[in-house]
Scaffold this motif. Sequence first.
Motif, PDB file in Angstrom:
ATOM      1  N   LEU A   1      -3.382   2.136  -6.854  1.00  0.00           N
ATOM      2  CA  LEU A   1      -3.785   2.555  -5.513  1.00  0.00           C
ATOM      3  C   LEU A   1      -5.253   2.216  -5.264  1.00  0.00           C
ATOM      4  O   LEU A   1      -5.767   2.409  -4.164  1.00  0.00           O
ATOM      5  CB  LEU A   1      -3.593   4.067  -5.344  1.00  0.00           C
ATOM      6  CG  LEU A   1      -2.171   4.577  -5.118  1.00  0.00           C
ATOM      7  CD1 LEU A   1      -2.122   6.087  -5.204  1.00  0.00           C
ATOM      8  CD2 LEU A   1      -1.648   4.121  -3.758  1.00  0.00           C
TER       9      LEU A   1
ATOM     10  N   VAL B   1      -0.639   4.665 -11.574  1.00  0.00           N
ATOM     11  CA  VAL B   1      -0.511   4.773 -10.119  1.00  0.00           C
ATOM     12  C   VAL B   1      -1.897   4.806  -9.476  1.00  0.00           C
ATOM     13  O   VAL B   1      -2.150   4.132  -8.468  1.00  0.00           O
ATOM     14  CB  VAL B   1       0.298   6.029  -9.731  1.00  0.00           C
ATOM     15  CG1 VAL B   1       0.235   6.270  -8.239  1.00  0.00           C
ATOM     16  CG2 VAL B   1       1.746   5.874 -10.154  1.00  0.00           C
ATOM     17  N   SER B   2      -2.802   5.567 -10.084  1.00  0.00           N
ATOM     18  CA  SER B   2      -4.158   5.629  -9.541  1.00  0.00           C
ATOM     19  C   SER B   2      -4.826   4.257  -9.549  1.00  0.00           C
ATOM     20  O   SER B   2      -5.502   3.875  -8.599  1.00  0.00           O
ATOM     21  CB  SER B   2      -5.007   6.616 -10.342  1.00  0.00           C
ATOM     22  OG  SER B   2      -4.591   7.924 -10.080  1.00  0.00           O
TER      23      SER B   2
ATOM     24  N   ALA C   1       3.422   3.915  -3.608  1.00  0.00           N
ATOM     25  CA  ALA C   1       3.430   5.203  -4.310  1.00  0.00           C
ATOM     26  C   ALA C   1       4.388   6.197  -3.672  1.00  0.00           C
ATOM     27  O   ALA C   1       4.801   7.164  -4.289  1.00  0.00           O
ATOM     28  CB  ALA C   1       2.028   5.788  -4.355  1.00  0.00           C
TER      29      ALA C   1
ATOM     30  N   LYS D   1      -7.739   3.718  -6.801  1.00  0.00           N
ATOM     31  CA  LYS D   1      -8.566   4.925  -6.905  1.00  0.00           C
ATOM     32  C   LYS D   1      -9.472   4.886  -8.129  1.00  0.00           C
ATOM     33  O   LYS D   1     -10.496   5.553  -8.154  1.00  0.00           O
ATOM     34  CB  LYS D   1      -7.667   6.174  -6.998  1.00  0.00           C
ATOM     35  CG  LYS D   1      -6.766   6.358  -5.808  1.00  0.00           C
ATOM     36  CD  LYS D   1      -7.435   7.205  -4.744  1.00  0.00           C
ATOM     37  CE  LYS D   1      -6.515   7.316  -3.553  1.00  0.00           C
ATOM     38  NZ  LYS D   1      -7.183   7.780  -2.351  1.00  0.00           N
TER      39      LYS D   1
ATOM     40  N   PRO E   1       0.812  -1.222   0.000  1.00  0.00           N
ATOM     41  CA  PRO E   1       0.000   0.000   0.000  1.00  0.00           C
ATOM     42  C   PRO E   1       0.846   1.272   0.000  1.00  0.00           C
ATOM     43  O   PRO E   1       0.346   2.338  -0.361  1.00  0.00           O
ATOM     44  CB  PRO E   1      -0.817  -0.111   1.286  1.00  0.00           C
ATOM     45  CG  PRO E   1      -0.067  -1.071   2.142  1.00  0.00           C
ATOM     46  CD  PRO E   1       0.613  -2.025   1.215  1.00  0.00           C
TER      47      PRO E   1
ATOM     48  N   ASP F   1       0.817   8.135 -14.661  1.00  0.00           N
ATOM     49  CA  ASP F   1      -0.043   8.757 -13.653  1.00  0.00           C
ATOM     50  C   ASP F   1      -1.316   7.949 -13.441  1.00  0.00           C
ATOM     51  O   ASP F   1      -1.716   7.670 -12.312  1.00  0.00           O
ATOM     52  CB  ASP F   1      -0.408  10.186 -14.092  1.00  0.00           C
ATOM     53  CG  ASP F   1       0.777  11.132 -13.997  1.00  0.00           C
ATOM     54  OD1 ASP F   1       1.730  10.804 -13.262  1.00  0.00           O
ATOM     55  OD2 ASP F   1       0.750  12.193 -14.651  1.00  0.00           O
ATOM     56  N   ALA F   2      -1.953   7.573 -14.553  1.00  0.00           N
ATOM     57  CA  ALA F   2      -3.182   6.798 -14.452  1.00  0.00           C
ATOM     58  C   ALA F   2      -2.903   5.435 -13.825  1.00  0.00           C
ATOM     59  O   ALA F   2      -3.706   4.920 -13.041  1.00  0.00           O
ATOM     60  CB  ALA F   2      -3.803   6.626 -15.836  1.00  0.00           C
TER      61      ALA F   2
ATOM     62  N   ARG G   1      -8.423   7.105 -19.679  1.00  0.00           N
ATOM     63  CA  ARG G   1      -7.342   8.098 -19.533  1.00  0.00           C
ATOM     64  C   ARG G   1      -6.196   7.800 -20.491  1.00  0.00           C
ATOM     65  O   ARG G   1      -5.600   8.708 -21.074  1.00  0.00           O
ATOM     66  CB  ARG G   1      -6.819   8.099 -18.100  1.00  0.00           C
ATOM     67  CG  ARG G   1      -7.816   8.696 -17.128  1.00  0.00           C
ATOM     68  CD  ARG G   1      -7.205   8.831 -15.748  1.00  0.00           C
ATOM     69  NE  ARG G   1      -8.234   9.159 -14.768  1.00  0.00           N
ATOM     70  CZ  ARG G   1      -8.000   9.384 -13.482  1.00  0.00           C
ATOM     71  NH1 ARG G   1      -6.769   9.308 -13.020  1.00  0.00           N
ATOM     72  NH2 ARG G   1      -8.978   9.679 -12.665  1.00  0.00           N
TER      73      ARG G   1
END
Lengths: 346, 443
Positions: B420, B416-417, B266, B422, B263, B413-414, B431
Amino acid sequence: MNLRNEQKRPLKNIGTAINIGFNLDGMQQPLHSLRIDFYTIFNKKKGDWMVQSKGRKYLFLLFCLLPTFLLFVVFTVYPMINGLYMSFFEWSGASGNKTFIGWDNYKELFSDPIIPKTIWHDYFLVVTKVIGIMILSLFFAVALTQLKIKEAPFYRIVFFFPNIMSVVVIGILWTFIYNPDLGLINSGLNKIGLGRLAKPWLGDTFWALPSLVLPSVWAGIGLFMLMLIGGILSVPKSLYEAADIDGASSWKQFWQITVPLVWPQIKTSILYIVITTLNGSFIIVQVMTEGGPNNATQVMGSYLYQKAFKEFNFGYGATIGVMILILSLVTVLLLQVFLKREKVDY
Amino acid sequence: MKEVCKRLSLLVLAAVLVLFTACSSGSDSTNDGGSGESGKGGVSGTLEIQYFVGGYGDAWWKEVISDFKKKYPDVTIKEDAGPNINEEMRTRWISGNPPDVVYIDGAGSSETQMVEDKQLMDITDWVKTVQVDGKPLMDTFIVSPSDYDGKMYSLPLVFDTWGTWYNKALFKEKGYKVPTDFNSWMSSMKEIKKKEGVTPFVTTGKYPYYFLRGVLYPAFGAAGGDKLLSDVISGKKGAWSSKPVVGVMQKVKDMQEAGLIDPGFAALNHTQSQMNFILGKNAYIPVGFWLPNEMAKDAPKDFDYGFIPSPMNDPGKPMVVVPDLRPLAIAKEAKNPEAAKAFVSFVFQKKYAAKFAELTGAMMNMKDVDLSNNDKVPGYLKDANTMINDPKKVAIHNKPYPMSADLEKPISDALVSLMLGKIDVNEFTKRAEAAAEKYRNSN
């Protein structure tokens, strides 16, 4: 020291002239008086400065100003204008080929969804840093001057300590403190039984940005504390004594005497924090998060770096630079207006 | 007084003049120096070589260059080397005064960008004529040079590859099975999570391209071969929302939902994530061949590195490696192209390929180099070398060229989301498609 009266009298010897010419409080002097001071330094022969020719006067001024002006032009004006110029080009920043593309970079700027984020992040840092640093440094400054603590010099050094460290070192240090597995904060929270509050601070899209505030504030306190201490020490003791006799509480003394009298220093500090944050917040971002996760901590400066040096869009980077310049200027001008106060003299 | 003023003003004037002449001549004053006349019979003159010194060190370069000098005594070699050499040489490239030969590697360098900026020499025809160790050079590569619309601008020198690392000793001791496909990888990670009490998978979220190149590329290679890799990297319309890509991203989502991804990933940079791996806080990490070299100072001496191609393949299919190549190129504006060509063809010899494995812990991009009997070569490299030469176990898929940073950044960037938790796969592909569209339009 009563500056104003002194200036009205003709200056007689070099000693006084130097004294006034280099007085740190010189901000309050009108400029023309400074000029006269320099004259008296170099033309001490009685009456000489009255017959001094205009030409020599300007030659001397030129001698004083030209080198500085040249350096200013070469190292400040030229890069600024060049940056503006570059913002109209598509250029990778790594080759000799440039293509003029007019306003395209600016159009891109306005349609880039990350730009509003970076602006918001920067101003979030500005506001939180100004509040955090000003409250803490004012508190420490007052405590170290007014409370008659015996160890005051020791604390002064301790609080100033972060200022002699490079921001990069501070960033790395705090990255270790925030480390999700081995860091001080999370293991501390686990130790005291608050393990559920532990989180990957810099890796959390919500907490990453607030996590950057703490090191920035910590790193900033020392300098502004010293500035404010300087201001407070120049407030005449008699004012506090009089207030004491009149029965004013320490709190009241703080608001009625200290704050109004050190307002110039407070104002300078706030402006300085704002400017350095808008221009320099990128260092701490770059070191601690590289703008991530998913741009959650991307500030204007780090985005500029990302675009110009990592994605090889130098022209677009220059455009972001122009935006930073404009925003900084507007912010500082607005602050000048908002922070304006009548100068207080007791 | 008057005299002094006059003199001072003269001095200032002189200083200004000097400053201006220095500024204006800076760009072209070096242009005429350093060039070498290439003699008709042999190679001579000055040869300038720029090479980045990173995880592989510079011992190999020193050796090759000194051998080259012995063979071509008329050539004077100028080396521009170091960990920041790409930044240091940038002004030279901008002003059209580049070195002759450049090894493209490290921060601040990009082969794709250099080709886009037309800084590299078109060597398509020349390469076909080069013979090395008695064979055509083109036949000796494991991976062929990057192809830019049928043209060649660089030769892949270093064969590095991303893969997934595990702690061999731990696996042996606890009897964990080394995965061979995605299903066995998932069950292995779940088992480790249960028995070791750690989140099994870690990567650096600060540099999401580690996951992109180390896990997703092999996954795309396994799902759609070179074709899919090429579509994805060139940002072809619909590629990022195509079925195989969605399938791969669903696997990533499965890992995330099962709680198998650390977790805190990042927040970690590459060193921190690698430290976690060494400390046993995680069991799997995707990095390239350079991991043992990079962690040599931090890891225990006897740490037993195990390397597998990232097992994102479906059961029954071979695992996939997508090589990551570091190329050698000749500058378009090279002042001594003859010597540059001589150097480039000199480098590609089997003896230097073997030396490379010894000195750097990675491989040079040459086929049939026997490493198994060389005891100076680390174990994981021998394993990898055997694996790569066994087509039943491991398939090699190639990307056409490295992904442009313009596309890699928004996709990272996408990513990582997604990792995570998200966003979901659908949002990710949306995206990624948007980023690809923007990338297509900008070119």
